[in-house]
Design a protein around this motif. Structure first.
Motif, short mmCIF file in Angstrom:
data_model
loop_
_atom_site.label_atom_id
_atom_site.label_comp_id
_atom_site.label_asym_id
_atom_site.label_seq_id
_atom_site.Cartn_x
_atom_site.Cartn_y
_atom_site.Cartn_z
N UNK A 259 0.85 -1.20 0.00
CA UNK A 259 0.00 0.00 0.00
C UNK A 259 0.88 1.24 0.00
N UNK A 260 0.49 2.18 -0.81
CA UNK A 260 1.12 3.51 -0.79
C UNK A 260 0.08 4.49 -0.26
N UNK A 261 0.34 5.07 0.89
CA UNK A 261 -0.57 6.05 1.49
C UNK A 261 -0.11 7.46 1.14
N UNK A 262 -1.11 8.32 0.86
CA UNK A 262 -0.84 9.72 0.55
C UNK A 262 -0.79 10.48 1.86
N UNK A 263 0.30 11.09 2.16
CA UNK A 263 0.47 11.81 3.42
C UNK A 263 -0.22 13.17 3.33
N UNK A 264 -1.08 13.47 4.35
CA UNK A 264 -1.89 14.69 4.35
C UNK A 264 -1.06 15.90 4.71
N UNK A 265 -1.40 17.02 4.08
CA UNK A 265 -0.89 18.32 4.47
C UNK A 265 -2.09 19.25 4.64
N UNK A 266 -1.96 20.30 5.30
CA UNK A 266 -3.06 21.25 5.57
C UNK A 266 -3.27 22.12 4.34
N UNK A 267 -4.07 21.60 3.43
CA UNK A 267 -4.33 22.32 2.18
C UNK A 267 -5.81 22.63 1.97
N UNK A 268 -6.68 22.39 2.98
CA UNK A 268 -8.12 22.67 2.86
C UNK A 268 -8.55 23.57 4.02
N UNK A 269 -9.21 24.64 3.66
CA UNK A 269 -9.72 25.55 4.67
C UNK A 269 -11.08 25.07 5.16
N UNK A 270 -11.46 25.39 6.39
CA UNK A 270 -12.79 25.02 6.89
C UNK A 270 -13.90 25.70 6.08
N UNK A 271 -15.05 25.02 5.97
CA UNK A 271 -16.20 25.54 5.22
C UNK A 271 -17.47 25.38 6.04
N UNK A 272 -18.34 26.41 5.97
CA UNK A 272 -19.68 26.35 6.59
C UNK A 272 -20.67 26.01 5.47
N UNK A 273 -21.05 24.76 5.42
CA UNK A 273 -21.88 24.30 4.29
C UNK A 273 -23.31 24.82 4.36
N UNK A 274 -23.83 25.12 5.55
CA UNK A 274 -25.24 25.52 5.70
C UNK A 274 -25.41 27.02 5.89
N UNK A 275 -24.33 27.77 5.76
CA UNK A 275 -24.44 29.21 5.95
C UNK A 275 -24.98 29.91 4.71
N UNK A 276 -25.40 31.16 4.83
CA UNK A 276 -25.49 31.95 6.07
C UNK A 276 -26.64 31.47 6.95
N UNK A 277 -26.54 31.81 8.23
CA UNK A 277 -27.47 31.29 9.22
C UNK A 277 -28.39 32.41 9.71
N UNK A 278 -29.58 31.97 10.20
CA UNK A 278 -30.55 32.88 10.80
C UNK A 278 -31.02 32.28 12.12
N UNK A 279 -31.18 33.11 13.11
CA UNK A 279 -31.62 32.64 14.42
C UNK A 279 -32.40 33.75 15.11
N UNK A 280 -33.20 33.37 16.09
CA UNK A 280 -33.99 34.32 16.86
C UNK A 280 -33.76 34.07 18.34
N UNK A 281 -33.92 35.13 19.10
CA UNK A 281 -33.81 35.05 20.55
C UNK A 281 -34.74 36.11 21.13
N UNK A 282 -35.49 35.81 22.18
CA UNK A 282 -36.40 36.81 22.74
C UNK A 282 -35.62 38.00 23.27
N UNK A 283 -36.21 39.16 23.07
CA UNK A 283 -35.61 40.36 23.64
C UNK A 283 -35.67 40.28 25.17
N UNK A 284 -34.84 41.09 25.81
CA UNK A 284 -34.75 41.14 27.26
C UNK A 284 -34.29 39.81 27.86
#
Length: 798
Positions: free
Chosen positions: A153-178
């Motif tokens: 087996x030849x394994x491909x050694x990982x390097x940090x070449x992928x940035x994090x992604x928010x797949x479900x963004x943009x987000x919306x949320x509510x919170x009661x005032x006060x």
């Protein structure tokens, strides 16, 4: 750059060092050749060679381990992955190495002499993390395998070449005032395509780049919370938060991704209603219709939805009984309406105190004060021209049915409620008094009787009185007046129905023949009580007597037995009936008593004298029916013979008959077009007159008229109208056809005529035989005519 290069070298050598330390020595004993995999210049190769020399044991020719290659390597030459080597290779170049499997020849290339494996393409671990290949050593000349193939087996050694992604963004949320500090809003999640088990390439840390100091985020769980307490929706409703996810555990050099979160504060009932003004002014005419909206008041609430709903009430003032206020759920305001009529002459203004209170109150904010507000409403009443007002909404009058004409029954009164009072004129709505039984004085409203009343025909009379202002005829009022007709004793009692009593010949003395009751159209207050008696001359009636019953009825009893219907079939018994009125009235009603033959148990069988002379089992009705049938048969026979006699008498004669200047008698002058009862198409279709000419009986002409030749027989279904038109045309063009000098006798004008005959030929009298004295009795219009005829009579006598 130096830091980045150091990290890359560390990532490259770390797995090799771990592999070198952890892997146990793999030494096998082979009976024949020995071979091994050599990673040129690597610590692994040195370690294995050292162990082999120290142990000095034979091993198998192939020892396979997994190889590693760095992803995203982009050097100027292919990168060396590893080397294949077997002990059978003495360096004479007689062994050839063959590589097969994933990417062999396309991604990985082997030097068939030295066994070196190179990666000739740039690899991406996220696309494919490992490759399975097969190595084999064969003879260079014969291509025969020297040993069995083996996989690695030849394994491909990982390097940090992928940035994090928010797949479900943009987000919306509510919170009661006060909300309190630390209230959870929502959580977000980012993904990193790098290897999560190797290094920190996929280890994410979250932070807020924008949105502070209102919100905070937990670095590892990405749960977003409120960072300030009591945020007010009425001050700011929406916030934009920018969130960052960074890999490498948040250290410098890591890749990052961002997304946005829109936080909306939902409303809570934290604000009381507040009137826009403390004093409202409205004006209303006094004649406004009940239920009309007079004005609107509004209390503003900074909250929204159901938190802004307010209810309105009138809590004080001098018009609480006259006005009401209702809430408009759509406009969130209060509507003031009129409940009772206004009167400018009585009160000209009103003051109300209205209150607006929240419907839905949140107990968490009750300490902020009462969630209600008050305002003052002033209502000014405007004067209006009002219609007359009757002293009573309805009137009830009573009058006796024998009241005199033009007598006063009662009186209605009305007034003009305005300050400038106008005179009133009264009238009766004749639609309610079609028979004009009542009149009213237009000035004082006194109602009088115009026609006689009869309680027995109508007890109640409902009329409508109209009051009209003289100055303004459009201002009118109406009031219902009910007039009750009181009873007086003006009707004598009589039998309730036409009674006919039956008396059996074999009846017993004292037997009740008939029970009768009386009726009175009057309606006394204490009910009816009747007195019954016989006529004075019938008091000692030898045949019948009467007996008063407790139920106000009368029983007629037979005094003796032995009545015989052959002697007397019918008895008439006059009975006097008196009422208890003041004064009392009475009438005489006659009871017819018929003597009948009865069975032994008293059932009436026959009440006629003729029954004695009839045959046994045959009644008079049966004899009459038999006689009627016989007479009907005789009439039918006579009519049949008469019709046959008229039918055999011919209308057309032969040529040898000569009839001239004969008298033709017409018994029927004719009834016009409607007189078609005697029409018979068969007469017009006489077969004797079709093929030859036959003259009529009434004349023998000198000239002979030849009819048209070739006239075909007329079928029964011919069109009558066309047939008659053809015959009419022939008659009009026939010079030999009558009429000639013939005498016509008209017996009468026609069937159903009310006039007599117009002919004087059959008159049996003359003017000299008539007496015209009756003309003098016809009145002055016929006086002159009577004198003329009377003079004529006297002259004739002289």
């Amino acid at each position: 750059m130096p830091e980045r290069l150091a990290e890359m070298l560390l990532d490259l050598w770390t797995p090799l060092i771990i592999l070198w330390i952890t892997l146990p020595p793999c030494i096998y004993t082979a009976p024949m050749n020995q071979s091994q995999v050599v990673m040129s210049g690597s610590p692994l190769e040195l370690s294995r060679l050292s162990e082999q020399r120290i142990l000095n044991r034979s091993k198998r020719g192939w020892v396979w381990n997994q190889m590693f290659v760095l992803e995203e390597f982009s050097g100027p030459e292919p990168i060396l992955v590893g080397r294949l080597h077997t002990d059978l290779d003495p360096g004479s170049k007689k062994i050839k190495y063959i590589l097969s499997g994933d990417g062999a020849g396309t991604i990985f290339q082997i030097n068939d002499i030295t066994g070196d494996i190179h990666a000739i393409k740039r690899l991406d671990r996220e696309e494919k993390a490992e490759y399975t290949l097969t190595a084999q050593a064969v003879d260079w000349e014969t291509n025969k395998p020297l040993e069995p193939p083996s996989e690695f087996i030849i394994k491909v050694q990982d390097i940090n070449d992928n940035a994090p992604e928010f797949l479900n963004g943009p987000y919306h949320a509510t919170v009661p005032e006060m909300s309190i500090l630390g209230t959870s809003v929502t959580n977000v999640t980012a993904t990193d395509a790098d290897d999560p088990v190797y290094g920190n390439s996929a280890k994410l840390v979250y932070s807020i780049l924008e949105g502070q100091p209102y919100f905070s985020i937990e670095p590892e769980t990405a749960i977003i919370k409120t960072a300030l307490p009591n945020m007010d929706r009425e001050a700011k409703e929406e916030y934009l938060v920018v969130i960052q996810a960074k890999d490498m555990g948040g250290h410098s050099g890591g890749l990052s991704g961002t997304t946005t979160l829109t936080v909306t504060l939902t409303d809570v009932n934290d604000n009381p209603p507040k009137f826009a003004q403390s004093l409202y002014h409205f004006s209303v005419p006094e004649d406004v219709v009940l239920g009309t909206a007079i004005g609107r008041v509004k209390a503003n609430d900074q909250d929204i939805g159901e938190n802004a709903q307010s209810s309105y009430d009138i809590i004080d003032g001098d018009g609480t009984a006259l006005f009401e206020i209702t809430s408009d759920a759509q406009a969130q305001d209060g509507i003031i309406r009129l409940r009772k009529p206004l009167d400018f002459e009585t009160k000209k203004s009103y003051t109300l105190k209205v209150e607006a209170a929240n419907v839905h109150i949140d107990p968490r904010f009750s300490g902020r004060g009462p969630f209600k507000d008050t305002a003052t409403v002033k209502i000014v009443v405007e004067d209006a021209d009002e219609p007359p007002v009757f002293s009573s909404p309805t009137y009830l009058l009573e009058v006796h049915e024998n009241a005199a004409l033009n007598s006063v029954i009662g009186q209605v009164t009305a007034r003009d409620p305005d300050i400038t009072s106008s005179p009133i004129r009264f009238s009766i709505d004749r639609h309610t008094d079609l028979e004009r039984q009542f009149n009213i004085n237009a000035d004082d409203g006194k109602i009088t009787l115009a026609t006689p009343l009869d309680r027995e025909l109508s007890v109640w009379h409902n009329i409508t009185i109209i009051a009209t202002e003289i100055r303004n005829h459009s201002q009118i009022s109406r009031v219902p007046v009910a007039i009750k007709v009181l009873d007086v004793n003006d009707n004598a009692p009589e039998f309730a129905s036409e009674y006919e009593a039956f008396l059996c010949e074999n009846g017993k003395p004292g037997q009740v023949i008939q029970t009768v009751s009386a009726m009175d159209k009057d309606d006394p207050k204490n009910g009816h009580y009747f007195l019954y008696s016989l006529l004075p001359e019938m008091v000692n009636n030898p045949n019948f007597t009467i007996k008063k019953n407790e139920d106000n009825s009368l029983s007629i009893l037979a005094k003796h037995n032995g009545f015989n219907r052959q002697k007397q079939e019918v008895y008439l018994l006059p009975i006097i009936i008196s009422d208890s009125g003041n004064p009392p009235l009475s009438s005489t009603s006659t009871l017819t008593i018929r003597v009948c033959g009865c069975s032994s148990d008293g059932v009436v069988q026959s009440c006629n004298v003729e029954a004695y002379v009839l045959p046994i089992g045959l009644s008079m009705g049966a004899l009459i029916a038999i006689l009627a049938c016989i007479i009907l048969l005789l009439v039918i026979v006579v009519l049949f013979v008469t019709l046959r006699r008229h039918k055999n008498e011919p209308l057309i004669i032969k040529d040898d008959e000569d009839v001239r200047e004969n008298i033709i008698r017409y018994d029927d002058e004719g009834g016009g077009e409607e007189d078609t009862e005697a029409f018979d198409i068969a007469t017009l279709q006489n077969p004797d007159g079709i093929n030859g000419f036959l003259p009529r009986k009434d004349i023998k002409p000198d000239l002979q008229f030849m009819p048209r030749q070739g006239l075909a027989p007329v079928p029964n279904g011919v069109d009558v109208d066309e047939f008659i038109n053809v015959r009419l045309h022939e008659a009009d063009n026939d010079p030999t056809a009558p009429p000639y000098d013939s005498i016509q006798i008209y017996g009468y004008e026609g069937r159903g005529s009310v006039a007599g005959s117009l002919s004087s030929l059959e008159s049996s009298t003359s003017d000299s035989d008539q007496n015209f004295d009756y003309l003098s009795d016809w009145g002055p219009r016929f006086k002159r005519l009577g004198e003329l005829y009377s003079v004529g009579e006297s002259d004739k006598e002289t």
